[in-house]
Design an enzyme around this catalytic site. Structure first.
Site, PDB file in Angstrom:
ATOM      1  N   ALA A 290      41.815  46.631  35.910  1.00 24.80           N
ATOM      2  CA  ALA A 290      40.945  45.713  34.953  1.00 24.80           C
ATOM      3  C   ALA A 290      39.670  45.430  35.536  1.00 24.80           C
ATOM      4  O   ALA A 290      38.872  46.198  35.917  1.00 24.80           O
ATOM      5  CB  ALA A 290      41.983  44.433  34.629  1.00 24.80           C
ATOM      6  N   ASP A 291      39.399  43.925  35.752  1.00 23.67           N
ATOM      7  CA  ASP A 291      37.937  43.688  36.088  1.00 23.67           C
ATOM      8  C   ASP A 291      38.174  43.248  37.396  1.00 23.67           C
ATOM      9  O   ASP A 291      37.046  42.445  38.076  1.00 23.67           O
ATOM     10  CB  ASP A 291      37.680  42.486  35.372  1.00 23.67           C
ATOM     11  CG  ASP A 291      38.667  41.358  35.253  1.00 23.67           C
ATOM     12  OD1 ASP A 291      39.558  41.352  35.993  1.00 23.67           O
ATOM     13  OD2 ASP A 291      38.336  40.026  34.922  1.00 23.67           O
ATOM     14  N   GLN A 292      38.897  43.776  38.411  1.00 21.85           N
ATOM     15  CA  GLN A 292      39.005  43.311  39.740  1.00 21.85           C
ATOM     16  C   GLN A 292      38.058  43.634  40.617  1.00 21.85           C
ATOM     17  O   GLN A 292      37.615  43.277  41.664  1.00 21.85           O
ATOM     18  CB  GLN A 292      40.377  43.697  40.251  1.00 21.85           C
ATOM     19  CG  GLN A 292      41.766  43.030  39.440  1.00 21.85           C
ATOM     20  CD  GLN A 292      42.748  43.618  39.610  1.00 21.85           C
ATOM     21  OE1 GLN A 292      43.063  44.605  40.467  1.00 21.85           O
ATOM     22  NE2 GLN A 292      43.937  43.366  38.955  1.00 21.85           N
TER      23      GLN A 292
ATOM     24  N   ASN B 209      42.326  34.664  39.070  1.00 22.59           N
ATOM     25  CA  ASN B 209      43.190  33.519  39.392  1.00 22.59           C
ATOM     26  C   ASN B 209      43.464  33.362  41.193  1.00 22.59           C
ATOM     27  O   ASN B 209      43.102  32.204  41.497  1.00 22.59           O
ATOM     28  CB  ASN B 209      44.447  33.195  38.647  1.00 22.59           C
ATOM     29  CG  ASN B 209      44.410  33.133  37.271  1.00 22.59           C
ATOM     30  OD1 ASN B 209      43.573  32.772  36.623  1.00 22.59           O
ATOM     31  ND2 ASN B 209      45.466  33.773  36.681  1.00 22.59           N
TER      32      ASN B 209
ATOM     33  N   HIS C  27      46.755  35.129  32.319  1.00 24.13           N
ATOM     34  CA  HIS C  27      46.081  34.576  31.313  1.00 24.13           C
ATOM     35  C   HIS C  27      46.874  33.122  30.847  1.00 24.13           C
ATOM     36  O   HIS C  27      45.967  32.318  30.604  1.00 24.13           O
ATOM     37  CB  HIS C  27      46.190  35.635  30.122  1.00 24.13           C
ATOM     38  CG  HIS C  27      45.142  36.638  30.244  1.00 24.13           C
ATOM     39  ND1 HIS C  27      44.115  36.690  29.608  1.00 24.13           N
ATOM     40  CD2 HIS C  27      45.196  37.892  31.250  1.00 24.13           C
ATOM     41  CE1 HIS C  27      43.363  37.868  29.913  1.00 24.13           C
ATOM     42  NE2 HIS C  27      43.991  38.421  30.958  1.00 24.13           N
TER      43      HIS C  27
ATOM     44  N   GLU D 234      41.847  30.643  43.388  1.00 26.61           N
ATOM     45  CA  GLU D 234      42.609  29.623  44.062  1.00 26.61           C
ATOM     46  C   GLU D 234      42.320  29.820  45.723  1.00 26.61           C
ATOM     47  O   GLU D 234      42.675  28.764  46.511  1.00 26.61           O
ATOM     48  CB  GLU D 234      44.251  30.109  43.838  1.00 26.61           C
ATOM     49  CG  GLU D 234      44.582  29.764  42.478  1.00 26.61           C
ATOM     50  CD  GLU D 234      45.904  30.344  41.886  1.00 26.61           C
ATOM     51  OE1 GLU D 234      46.357  31.162  42.761  1.00 26.61           O
ATOM     52  OE2 GLU D 234      46.077  30.313  40.723  1.00 26.61           O
TER      53      GLU D 234
ATOM     54  N   VAL E   1      56.546  33.325  44.045  1.00 22.81           N
ATOM     55  CA  VAL E   1      56.367  32.249  45.015  1.00 22.81           C
ATOM     56  C   VAL E   1      55.497  31.074  44.430  1.00 22.81           C
ATOM     57  O   VAL E   1      54.722  31.387  43.489  1.00 22.81           O
ATOM     58  CB  VAL E   1      56.012  32.994  46.308  1.00 22.81           C
ATOM     59  CG1 VAL E   1      56.743  34.028  46.762  1.00 22.81           C
ATOM     60  CG2 VAL E   1      54.432  33.360  46.031  1.00 22.81           C
TER      61      VAL E   1
ATOM     62  N   GLN F 145      52.310  29.876  45.038  1.00 20.99           N
ATOM     63  CA  GLN F 145      51.216  30.391  45.405  1.00 20.99           C
ATOM     64  C   GLN F 145      50.313  29.523  45.992  1.00 20.99           C
ATOM     65  O   GLN F 145      49.552  29.316  46.833  1.00 20.99           O
ATOM     66  CB  GLN F 145      50.477  31.283  44.483  1.00 20.99           C
ATOM     67  CG  GLN F 145      49.114  31.909  45.056  1.00 20.99           C
ATOM     68  CD  GLN F 145      48.711  33.314  44.350  1.00 20.99           C
ATOM     69  OE1 GLN F 145      49.639  34.326  44.581  1.00 20.99           O
ATOM     70  NE2 GLN F 145      47.655  33.213  43.674  1.00 20.99           N
TER      71      GLN F 145
ATOM     72  N   ASP G 160      42.776  32.504  23.940  1.00 24.38           N
ATOM     73  CA  ASP G 160      42.674  33.537  24.618  1.00 24.38           C
ATOM     74  C   ASP G 160      41.864  34.619  23.976  1.00 24.38           C
ATOM     75  O   ASP G 160      41.956  35.124  22.845  1.00 24.38           O
ATOM     76  CB  ASP G 160      43.876  34.285  25.304  1.00 24.38           C
ATOM     77  CG  ASP G 160      43.931  35.197  26.225  1.00 24.38           C
ATOM     78  OD1 ASP G 160      43.384  36.478  26.040  1.00 24.38           O
ATOM     79  OD2 ASP G 160      43.915  34.918  27.429  1.00 24.38           O
TER      80      ASP G 160
ATOM     81  N   HIS H  41      44.540  41.347  45.414  1.00 22.89           N
ATOM     82  CA  HIS H  41      43.799  42.520  44.199  1.00 22.89           C
ATOM     83  C   HIS H  41      42.831  42.215  43.735  1.00 22.89           C
ATOM     84  O   HIS H  41      42.151  42.641  42.800  1.00 22.89           O
ATOM     85  CB  HIS H  41      45.137  42.670  43.405  1.00 22.89           C
ATOM     86  CG  HIS H  41      45.679  41.739  42.655  1.00 22.89           C
ATOM     87  ND1 HIS H  41      45.995  40.481  43.027  1.00 22.89           N
ATOM     88  CD2 HIS H  41      45.851  41.694  41.222  1.00 22.89           C
ATOM     89  CE1 HIS H  41      46.372  39.645  41.773  1.00 22.89           C
ATOM     90  NE2 HIS H  41      46.241  40.352  40.894  1.00 22.89           N
TER      91      HIS H  41
END
Length: 488
Positions: A392-394, A373, A23, A377, A352, A354, A127, A369
């Protein structure tokens, strides 16, 4: 160029990021974007969260001269029984800690409100998980902009599930698919893939469910909502969602790419693993490496980690597998593999770079997952995905990849209630099949089409953030709306 209000003062926007990397990274990048347009941007957070991005913000001031700053509020560690330094959900090291962090958030509300009154911003950019900011904005007679992490498609799905309740039809089995009504595309779900708040009865609601209800109420009372997406990714859903919602909506994503044009690609610049990862990637063939990351919060059982490791080993595909910083690996990781760049794959603990990995020419796939983000990306840098949603919202985010044809699915059907992953263990053979399908079957028509689509979408994402692009224009429009609010 300085953005000013009617009274000649510089326009001042306060940014309030949530205590989770997924977030706060995009929201801090939003603050940097506003500052790059001459808006005075103040980020309000806690000391240890500020440490993660302070060097980047300091460089924005020192090198670019941006009017951006960080203000910190002491985190109530002692009051909630947390060790010093544990100030975000990502830094939690035990299952009990997230509950204590949630409690700390409630204790932070009053000091944050007091600080906002002291700072007297012209706008609050908050947020979604700080619903109380709508009240302080009303008190100060300023606009409150709510930051929503997910794409328009995801929120359209959630809205229509709540309105039409197709999952409540009689005799619906957990494994049966059903269509979510009213959407621009035919989108199907199984009951087992839905978030817990949709499946529970009213008398089963938790504290978090109550927070979600407060979030929804605060949306309706906000001046506007911002999404980290871009028009070309989901034009039908931008138009559809904006008709559903009373507040104005803006989108100026991908925020990570937009912000990287300012100066720095990585917001969190202190990666101990940078050199190891980049040197190893430089030695690999183009599009040959599979990047595997399930975010910094998910806690797989060792049995599942072992199955993933076996699949990676058997596939003979070069890989980078990112593990949580405190992951116990002794019982399942092949001896000598951790951060050993002589091997065909890297197991890396901790953060890392990313975005750097995504952009590297050696990266040819991403097992993810489906965090918001991460999906955005991957799209930005043209990396096709193997989707493995967890919680969650995945599962909703996975639909963006599925509908736009930007990857393939492992085939997960069970949503997890929290970061402790307790669903059925996926066997290595199934994981290996997905890896080889994406990474080795490059000549197949299916994979060629996926790679072509994701590369085309990547160009659209990057064009959206150029001057005159859809996201650039949306950011310009939002800043103008905030100025106009302060004229009234």
């Amino acid at each position: 160029m300085v953005a000013t209000c009617n009274n000649g003062e510089i326009l001042h926007v306060l940014f309030l990021p949530f205590l989770s990397a997924g977030h706060f990274i995009p929201l801090v990048n939003a603050a940097r974007l506003f500052a790059s347009r001459g808006v005075k941007a103040t980020i309000l957070t806690t000391p240890h969260n500020a440490l993660l991005f302070r060097s980047t913000i300091d460089d924005d001031v020192r090198i670019s001269g941006f009017p951006i700053s960080i203000v910190t509020i002491k985190f109530p560690s002692a009051e909630v029984g947390l060790p010093e330094g544990i100030e975000s959900f990502n830094s939690a090291t035990s299952p009990e800690m997230p509950h204590k962090i949630f409690y700390a958030l409630s204790l932070l509300q009053k000091p944050m409100e007091d600080k906002i009154r002291e700072l007297r911003p012209d706008c609050i950019f908050s947020d979604m998980y700080f619903p109380w900011t709508v009240d302080i904005a009303d008190e100060l007679h300023i606009p409150r902009i709510l930051y929503n992490l997910s794409a328009y498609m995801c929120y359209s799905i959630m809205h229509n599930l709540k309105v039409y309740r197709p999952h409540k039809q009689p005799n619906l089995d957990e494994s049966q698919s059903f269509v979510v009504p009213g959407l621009p595309d035919e989108i199907k779900f199984k009951l087992s893939q839905l978030t817990d708040d949709l499946r529970k009865s009213d008398d089963q609601k938790t504290v978090f469910d109550e927070l979600l209800e407060q979030v929804e109420d605060s949306e309706e009372r906000s001046y506007g909502i911002v999404h980290d997406t871009f028009y070309e990714l989901e034009p039908a859903y931008v138009d559809y969602y904006q008709k559903l919602k009373k507040p104005k909506c803006w989108h100026f994503g991908p925020l990570s790419h937009f912000a990287s044009k300012i100066r720095s690609k990585e917001l969190i610049s202190e990666h101990n693993n940078n050199e190891i990862v980049i040197d190893w990637l430089n030695a690999q063939k183009p599009k040959s490496v599979l990047y595997v990351s399930f975010g910094s919060m998910a806690r797989f059982p060792e049995s599942q980690l072992n199955e993933i490791a076996q699949a990676l080993d058997a596939s003979n595909v070069p890989f980078i597998f990112v593990l949580r910083p405190n992951e116990e690996t002794a019982s399942w990781l092949p001896v000598g593999n951790l951060e050993d760049k002589t091997k065909k794959g890297l197991y890396i603990k901790g953060w890392v770079p990313q975005l750097t990995i995504m952009e590297h020419s050696a990266t040819g796939g991403f097992m993810t997952h489906c965090g918001t983000n991460s999906v955005l990306e991957a799209i930005t840098f043209g990396v096709p995905m193997i989707t493995w949603p967890l919680y969650a919202d995945q599962f909703y985010n996975e639909k963006v990849v599925e509908v736009r044809g930007l990857g393939i699915k492992i085939g997960i059907d069970v949503w997890n209630e929290g970061i402790e992953i307790t669903g059925p263990v996926i066997e290595s053979a199934k994981i290996r099949e997905a890896i080889e399908r994406l990474m080795i079957s490059n000549g197949s028509e299916e994979i060629i089409n996926i790679r072509d689509r994701v590369m085309a979408m990547s160009k659209m994402a990057q064009n959206a953030t150029n001057e005159g692009g859809s996201s650039w224009n949306n950011l310009t429009a939002l800043i103008q709306h905030i100025k106009n609010y302060n004229l009234n």
